[in-house]
Design a protein around this motif. Structure first.
Motif, short mmCIF file in Angstrom:
data_model
loop_
_atom_site.label_atom_id
_atom_site.label_comp_id
_atom_site.label_asym_id
_atom_site.label_seq_id
_atom_site.Cartn_x
_atom_site.Cartn_y
_atom_site.Cartn_z
N VAL A 1 0.87 -1.18 0.00
CA VAL A 1 0.00 0.00 0.00
C VAL A 1 0.90 1.23 0.00
O VAL A 1 1.87 1.29 0.75
CB VAL A 1 -0.99 -0.01 1.20
N SER A 2 0.62 2.15 -0.90
CA SER A 2 1.45 3.35 -0.95
C SER A 2 0.59 4.55 -0.59
O SER A 2 -0.65 4.47 -0.55
CB SER A 2 2.10 3.51 -2.32
N GLU A 3 1.27 5.67 -0.35
CA GLU A 3 0.55 6.90 -0.01
C GLU A 3 -0.49 7.23 -1.09
O GLU A 3 -1.55 7.78 -0.80
CB GLU A 3 1.56 8.05 0.16
N ARG A 4 -0.19 6.86 -2.33
CA ARG A 4 -1.13 7.14 -3.43
C ARG A 4 -2.45 6.39 -3.25
O ARG A 4 -3.51 6.91 -3.58
CB ARG A 4 -0.52 6.71 -4.77
N ASP A 5 -2.37 5.13 -2.77
CA ASP A 5 -3.59 4.35 -2.55
C ASP A 5 -4.47 5.04 -1.51
O ASP A 5 -5.69 5.09 -1.65
CB ASP A 5 -3.24 2.93 -2.05
N ILE A 6 -3.82 5.55 -0.45
CA ILE A 6 -4.58 6.18 0.64
C ILE A 6 -5.21 7.50 0.15
O ILE A 6 -6.40 7.76 0.37
CB ILE A 6 -3.67 6.39 1.88
N MET B 1 -5.09 -2.27 -0.62
CA MET B 1 -3.71 -2.56 -1.07
C MET B 1 -3.70 -3.09 -2.50
O MET B 1 -4.72 -3.55 -3.01
CB MET B 1 -3.04 -3.59 -0.14
N THR B 2 -2.53 -3.07 -3.12
CA THR B 2 -2.33 -3.76 -4.39
C THR B 2 -1.84 -5.16 -4.05
O THR B 2 -0.82 -5.32 -3.37
CB THR B 2 -1.27 -3.02 -5.24
N ALA B 3 -2.62 -6.17 -4.50
CA ALA B 3 -2.28 -7.55 -4.13
C ALA B 3 -1.30 -8.19 -5.12
O ALA B 3 -0.51 -9.06 -4.74
CB ALA B 3 -3.55 -8.39 -4.05
N VAL C 1 1.77 -7.83 -6.62
CA VAL C 1 2.96 -6.99 -6.48
C VAL C 1 4.07 -7.45 -7.42
O VAL C 1 4.38 -8.65 -7.49
CB VAL C 1 3.47 -7.03 -5.02
N VAL C 2 4.64 -6.50 -8.13
CA VAL C 2 5.80 -6.79 -8.97
C VAL C 2 7.03 -6.76 -8.07
O VAL C 2 7.20 -5.81 -7.28
CB VAL C 2 5.93 -5.75 -10.11
N THR C 3 7.87 -7.78 -8.15
CA THR C 3 9.03 -7.87 -7.27
C THR C 3 10.32 -7.94 -8.09
O THR C 3 10.28 -8.08 -9.32
CB THR C 3 8.94 -9.13 -6.38
N ARG D 1 4.40 2.09 -13.57
CA ARG D 1 4.05 3.39 -12.94
C ARG D 1 3.97 3.29 -11.41
O ARG D 1 2.99 3.71 -10.78
CB ARG D 1 2.73 3.95 -13.48
N PHE D 2 4.97 2.64 -10.80
CA PHE D 2 5.06 2.63 -9.34
C PHE D 2 6.50 2.95 -8.95
O PHE D 2 7.41 2.87 -9.78
CB PHE D 2 4.59 1.30 -8.75
N ARG D 3 6.67 3.37 -7.70
CA ARG D 3 7.98 3.87 -7.25
C ARG D 3 8.63 3.01 -6.18
O ARG D 3 9.65 3.39 -5.62
CB ARG D 3 7.81 5.30 -6.70
N HIS D 4 8.02 1.85 -5.91
CA HIS D 4 8.57 0.96 -4.88
C HIS D 4 8.56 -0.47 -5.40
O HIS D 4 7.62 -0.86 -6.11
CB HIS D 4 7.73 1.04 -3.60
N ILE D 5 9.57 -1.24 -5.01
CA ILE D 5 9.59 -2.64 -5.45
C ILE D 5 10.24 -3.51 -4.36
O ILE D 5 11.38 -3.26 -3.94
CB ILE D 5 10.28 -2.77 -6.84
#
Ligand code: AMP
Length: 144
Positions: free
Chosen positions: A52-57, A77-79, A81-83, A101-105
């Motif tokens: 879950v990122s700040e964007r989801d909230i 949350m995004t279930a 997840v790209v790892t 288009r995400f900033r965490h992995i």
């Protein structure tokens, strides 16, 4: 540069995780107090359940207002997840982040969560790599 180099340079920070049952408000409090942008959802702190990122909230507050703060974090949350792996090249990781288009992995080994890198970590590593390449090239030119 490899993902393992980035994790090593980050030291033993570990990954901030939270169980799926905590509220969205509690997740926001963790993001704020830990000064991070994303939280891994994990029932045992070792396996990956979602992110879950700040964007989801922010997106959920925009849609439904503050009522969503009482929901459990796994509901937003995004279930899928790209790892990435320790042996992945950082360029490939940057490509995954750009495409998705995400900033965490999260970094995983088998089913185990072993780290998390942000786009900021990758950019920082790439900049120091470029600075080293520049110094090496200048050294070669001056050597002639
Ligand atoms: P971020 O840019 O990391 O704040 O995330 C933007 C959106 O992508 C949010 O909906 C996140 O839940 C989702 N997200 C973040 N990281 C990942 C990831 N590694 N794999 C899939 N989705 C992600």
């Amino acid at each position: 540069m490899l993902v393992s180099h980035i994790l090593k340079s980050k030291g033993s920070e570990g990954v901030v995780t939270t169980p799926p049952g905590v509220s969205v408000a509690q997740a926001a409090e963790i993001l704020s107090s830990r000064k991070i942008g994303a939280l891994v959802i994990s029932k045992d702190g070792k396996t990956l359940g979602g992110i879950v990122s700040e964007r989801d909230i922010v997106r959920e507050i925009g849609r439904r207002g503050s009522a969503c703060l009482n929901d459990t974090v796994d509901s937003i949350m995004t279930a899928r997840v790209v790892t990435c792996a320790l042996t992945d090249q950082t360029d490939a990781v940057l490509q995954k982040m750009t495409d998705g288009r995400f900033r965490h992995i999260p970094v995983v080994e088998g089913t185990q969560l072993i780290g998390l890198i942000s786009i900021g970590d990758v950019v920082k590593a790439r900049l120091s790599e470029l600075a080293m390449e520049k110094d090496a090239l200048e050294g070669m030119i001056k050597g002639f």
